[in-house]
Design a protein around this motif. Structure first.
Motif, PDB file in Angstrom:
ATOM      1  N   GLU A  37      88.293   9.480  16.497  1.00 16.67           N
ATOM      2  CA  GLU A  37      88.837   9.900  15.115  1.00 16.67           C
ATOM      3  C   GLU A  37      90.047  11.021  15.760  1.00 16.67           C
ATOM      4  OE1 GLU A  37      85.865  12.662  13.229  1.00 16.67           O
ATOM      5  OE2 GLU A  37      84.819  10.888  13.022  1.00 16.67           O
ATOM      6  N   LYS A  38      89.644  10.722  17.229  1.00 17.94           N
ATOM      7  CA  LYS A  38      90.275  11.468  17.909  1.00 17.94           C
ATOM      8  C   LYS A  38      91.695  10.797  18.151  1.00 17.94           C
ATOM      9  CE  LYS A  38      92.732  15.282  20.518  1.00 17.94           C
ATOM     10  NZ  LYS A  38      92.663  16.479  20.069  1.00 17.94           N
ATOM     11  N   MET A  39      91.441  10.108  18.896  1.00 12.23           N
ATOM     12  CA  MET A  39      92.783   8.747  18.400  1.00 12.23           C
ATOM     13  C   MET A  39      93.867   8.865  17.285  1.00 12.23           C
ATOM     14  SD  MET A  39      92.238   4.952  19.903  1.00 12.23           S
ATOM     15  CE  MET A  39      92.294   4.398  18.216  1.00 12.23           C
ATOM     16  N   ALA A  40      93.289   8.596  16.160  1.00 12.40           N
ATOM     17  CA  ALA A  40      93.811   8.491  14.994  1.00 12.40           C
ATOM     18  C   ALA A  40      94.739  10.037  14.582  1.00 12.40           C
ATOM     19  CB  ALA A  40      92.076   7.964  13.994  1.00 12.40           C
ATOM     20  N   SER A  41      94.290  11.093  14.911  1.00 14.35           N
ATOM     21  CA  SER A  41      94.623  12.284  14.532  1.00 14.35           C
ATOM     22  C   SER A  41      95.741  12.598  15.259  1.00 14.35           C
ATOM     23  CB  SER A  41      93.792  13.264  15.301  1.00 14.35           C
ATOM     24  OG  SER A  41      94.356  13.998  15.346  1.00 14.35           O
ATOM     25  N   VAL A  42      95.864  11.910  17.163  1.00 14.99           N
ATOM     26  CA  VAL A  42      96.923  11.803  18.056  1.00 14.99           C
ATOM     27  C   VAL A  42      97.874  10.416  17.902  1.00 14.99           C
ATOM     28  CG1 VAL A  42      97.490  11.423  20.139  1.00 14.99           C
ATOM     29  CG2 VAL A  42      95.683  13.004  19.753  1.00 14.99           C
ATOM     30  N   MET A  43      97.610   9.201  16.765  1.00 15.78           N
ATOM     31  CA  MET A  43      98.390   8.304  16.441  1.00 15.78           C
ATOM     32  C   MET A  43      99.181   8.881  15.663  1.00 15.78           C
ATOM     33  SD  MET A  43      96.668   4.777  17.420  1.00 15.78           S
ATOM     34  CE  MET A  43      97.508   3.782  16.993  1.00 15.78           C
ATOM     35  N   THR A  44      98.472   9.667  14.702  1.00 21.03           N
ATOM     36  CA  THR A  44      99.251   9.478  13.439  1.00 21.03           C
ATOM     37  C   THR A  44     100.216  10.755  13.620  1.00 21.03           C
ATOM     38  OG1 THR A  44      96.912   9.517  11.709  1.00 21.03           O
ATOM     39  CG2 THR A  44      98.685  10.940  11.058  1.00 21.03           C
ATOM     40  N   LEU A  45     100.216  11.925  14.069  1.00 22.87           N
ATOM     41  CA  LEU A  45     100.588  12.706  14.469  1.00 22.87           C
ATOM     42  C   LEU A  45     101.990  12.432  15.782  1.00 22.87           C
ATOM     43  CD1 LEU A  45     101.797  15.990  14.429  1.00 22.87           C
ATOM     44  CD2 LEU A  45     100.449  16.384  16.775  1.00 22.87           C
ATOM     45  N   ASP A  46     101.722  11.397  16.117  1.00 21.57           N
ATOM     46  CA  ASP A  46     102.655  10.758  17.235  1.00 21.57           C
ATOM     47  C   ASP A  46     104.174   9.639  15.857  1.00 21.57           C
ATOM     48  OD1 ASP A  46     101.874  11.145  19.566  1.00 21.57           O
ATOM     49  OD2 ASP A  46     101.212   9.251  19.524  1.00 21.57           O
ATOM     50  N   PHE A  47     102.909   9.580  14.389  1.00 24.47           N
ATOM     51  CA  PHE A  47     103.809   8.250  13.982  1.00 24.47           C
ATOM     52  C   PHE A  47     105.139   9.557  12.774  1.00 24.47           C
ATOM     53  CE2 PHE A  47     104.027   7.775   9.868  1.00 24.47           C
ATOM     54  CZ  PHE A  47     104.952   5.818   9.835  1.00 24.47           C
ATOM     55  N   LEU A  48     104.281  10.886  12.957  1.00 24.50           N
ATOM     56  CA  LEU A  48     105.033  11.161  11.686  1.00 24.50           C
ATOM     57  C   LEU A  48     105.809  12.607  13.039  1.00 24.50           C
ATOM     58  CD1 LEU A  48     101.359  13.551  10.049  1.00 24.50           C
ATOM     59  CD2 LEU A  48     103.427  11.626   9.311  1.00 24.50           C
TER      60      LEU A  48
END
Length: 79
Positions: A37-48
């Protein structure tokens, strides 16, 4: 699959055990899920952030200028 060793304060470990039991999963499953979940959150922020960096203020202003200047409909007013 990879095994890792982590050091946790006793209080954190105890709470993880309680929460894992409450969710009827193992401590390993609980921690793997939390890390995912943390990894997905960080990756989403990076993408945005990357997508936002591609934006141009001139494009924004252009499309904003196309929005009609009308009174808001009943229920849509700013308060």
């Amino acid at each position: 699959m990879t095994a890792i060793t982590i050091r946790l304060p006793n209080s954190v470990h105890q709470k993880i055990k309680e929460l894992a039991a409450r969710d009827d999963v193992s401590v390993n499953q609980f921690i793997a899920s939390a890390a995912s979940e943390k990894m997905a959150s960080v990756m989403t922020l990076d993408f945005l952030k990357a997508e936002a960096a591609k934006g141009k203020r001139s494009d924004f202003d252009h499309y904003l200028s196309m929005v009609p200047d009308v009174t808001a409909q009943v229920g849509d007013e700013r308060v």
